[in-house]
Design a protein around this motif. Structure first.
Motif, PDB file in Angstrom:
ATOM      1  N   LYS A  39      26.749  30.829  33.462  1.00  0.00           N
ATOM      2  CA  LYS A  39      26.081  32.250  32.778  1.00  0.00           C
ATOM      3  C   LYS A  39      26.351  33.533  33.672  1.00  0.00           C
ATOM      4  O   LYS A  39      25.695  34.400  33.501  1.00  0.00           O
ATOM      5  N   HIS A  40      27.578  33.388  34.354  1.00  0.00           N
ATOM      6  CA  HIS A  40      27.801  34.685  35.065  1.00  0.00           C
ATOM      7  C   HIS A  40      28.748  35.555  34.182  1.00  0.00           C
ATOM      8  O   HIS A  40      29.826  35.898  34.436  1.00  0.00           O
ATOM      9  N   SER A  41      28.030  36.286  33.503  1.00  0.00           N
ATOM     10  CA  SER A  41      28.843  37.095  32.297  1.00  0.00           C
ATOM     11  C   SER A  41      29.604  38.139  32.665  1.00  0.00           C
ATOM     12  O   SER A  41      30.743  38.668  32.048  1.00  0.00           O
ATOM     13  N   LYS A  42      29.256  39.005  33.902  1.00  0.00           N
ATOM     14  CA  LYS A  42      30.315  40.019  34.332  1.00  0.00           C
ATOM     15  C   LYS A  42      31.609  39.319  34.832  1.00  0.00           C
ATOM     16  O   LYS A  42      32.554  40.110  34.890  1.00  0.00           O
ATOM     17  N   LEU A  43      31.424  38.144  35.467  1.00  0.00           N
ATOM     18  CA  LEU A  43      32.681  37.458  35.842  1.00  0.00           C
ATOM     19  C   LEU A  43      33.589  36.959  34.721  1.00  0.00           C
ATOM     20  O   LEU A  43      34.977  37.104  34.703  1.00  0.00           O
ATOM     21  N   GLN A  44      33.014  36.349  33.979  1.00  0.00           N
ATOM     22  CA  GLN A  44      33.705  36.082  32.633  1.00  0.00           C
ATOM     23  C   GLN A  44      34.245  37.374  31.777  1.00  0.00           C
ATOM     24  O   GLN A  44      35.535  37.299  31.535  1.00  0.00           O
ATOM     25  N   SER A  45      33.452  38.397  31.708  1.00  0.00           N
ATOM     26  CA  SER A  45      34.168  39.697  31.292  1.00  0.00           C
ATOM     27  C   SER A  45      35.298  40.032  31.847  1.00  0.00           C
ATOM     28  O   SER A  45      36.491  40.354  31.242  1.00  0.00           O
ATOM     29  N   TYR A  46      35.184  40.052  33.483  1.00  0.00           N
ATOM     30  CA  TYR A  46      36.510  40.511  34.186  1.00  0.00           C
ATOM     31  C   TYR A  46      37.654  39.538  33.522  1.00  0.00           C
ATOM     32  O   TYR A  46      38.817  40.261  33.388  1.00  0.00           O
ATOM     33  N   SER A  71      45.969  31.170  35.557  1.00  0.00           N
ATOM     34  CA  SER A  71      46.476  31.001  36.599  1.00  0.00           C
ATOM     35  C   SER A  71      46.226  32.226  37.500  1.00  0.00           C
ATOM     36  O   SER A  71      46.645  33.315  36.965  1.00  0.00           O
ATOM     37  N   LEU A  72      45.733  32.271  38.481  1.00  0.00           N
ATOM     38  CA  LEU A  72      45.340  33.464  39.361  1.00  0.00           C
ATOM     39  C   LEU A  72      46.338  33.814  40.504  1.00  0.00           C
ATOM     40  O   LEU A  72      46.607  32.981  40.890  1.00  0.00           O
ATOM     41  N   ASP A  73      46.630  35.101  40.259  1.00  0.00           N
ATOM     42  CA  ASP A  73      47.628  35.765  41.594  1.00  0.00           C
ATOM     43  C   ASP A  73      46.825  36.583  42.589  1.00  0.00           C
ATOM     44  O   ASP A  73      45.944  36.893  42.332  1.00  0.00           O
ATOM     45  N   LEU A  74      47.382  36.858  43.787  1.00  0.00           N
ATOM     46  CA  LEU A  74      46.702  37.601  44.524  1.00  0.00           C
ATOM     47  C   LEU A  74      46.192  39.057  44.216  1.00  0.00           C
ATOM     48  O   LEU A  74      45.168  39.564  44.737  1.00  0.00           O
ATOM     49  N   ASP A  75      47.071  39.496  43.304  1.00  0.00           N
ATOM     50  CA  ASP A  75      46.574  41.001  42.855  1.00  0.00           C
ATOM     51  C   ASP A  75      45.250  40.810  41.917  1.00  0.00           C
ATOM     52  O   ASP A  75      44.653  41.838  42.237  1.00  0.00           O
ATOM     53  N   THR A  76      45.181  39.962  41.407  1.00  0.00           N
ATOM     54  CA  THR A  76      43.960  39.590  40.570  1.00  0.00           C
ATOM     55  C   THR A  76      42.894  39.409  41.398  1.00  0.00           C
ATOM     56  O   THR A  76      41.714  39.877  41.276  1.00  0.00           O
ATOM     57  N   ASN A  78      42.558  40.197  44.620  1.00  0.00           N
ATOM     58  CA  ASN A  78      42.135  41.423  45.267  1.00  0.00           C
ATOM     59  C   ASN A  78      41.357  42.423  44.585  1.00  0.00           C
ATOM     60  O   ASN A  78      40.565  43.031  44.971  1.00  0.00           O
ATOM     61  N   HIS A  79      42.033  42.629  43.344  1.00  0.00           N
ATOM     62  CA  HIS A  79      41.118  43.533  42.389  1.00  0.00           C
ATOM     63  C   HIS A  79      39.944  42.977  42.104  1.00  0.00           C
ATOM     64  O   HIS A  79      38.839  44.081  42.094  1.00  0.00           O
TER      65      HIS A  79
END
Length: 137
Positions: A39-46, A71-76, A78-79
């Motif tokens: 239930k980490h809703s802010k991470l989920q919203s991101y 699938s996550l990339d480096l830009d994601t 870092n952001h």
């Protein structure tokens, strides 16, 4: 019931395999250092915002975010880290199942784990591994 969130890496991209009933399911080749949030809703919203804006693609071909590994990339990564550092993670409107009533507290409680995840994900990507985020509610 509620939101469960996971992240892991795999040496090779995920692939479809048949489960015990013969239905296709996505599987990683080798799972490494799985992260878990509840239930980490802010991470989920991101991640949800990036998915629905088309900035991140799910591995399944449908348009459902739930149980659809990203699938996550480096830009994601870092952001994400920059937002965590600045304490500017997006507010969630996810409701009860996302734990939106205590999202600020959860963001504070998970802050160190979130930053550790970002550092870990960068190392995994630098090794050529594939990093994934997934959720289930």
């Amino acid at each position: 019931m509620g939101l469960d969130q996971y992240a892991w890496s795999s040496e090779r991209p995920m692939y479809y395999a048949k489960d015990d009933e013969g239905d296709p399911v996505l599987k990683p080749d080798v799972k490494v250092d799985e992260f878990y949030w509840r239930k980490h809703s802010k991470l989920q919203s991101y991640f949800e915002n990036k998915f629905y804006k088309g900035e991140l693609k799910g591995l399944r071909k449908d348009h459902d975010f739930n149980c659809n590994p990203l699938s996550l990339d480096l830009d994601t990564v870092n952001h994400l880290e920059a937002l965590i550092d600045a304490k500017k993670m997006p507010k969630s409107e996810g409701g009860f199942f996302y734990g939106h009533d205590y999202q600020d507290e959860q963001a504070d409680d998970y802050r160190e784990q979130d930053l550790r995840f970002c550092r870990w994900a960068r190392k995994e990507l630098a090794k050529g591994n594939h990093v994934y985020y997934d959720c289930w509610w």
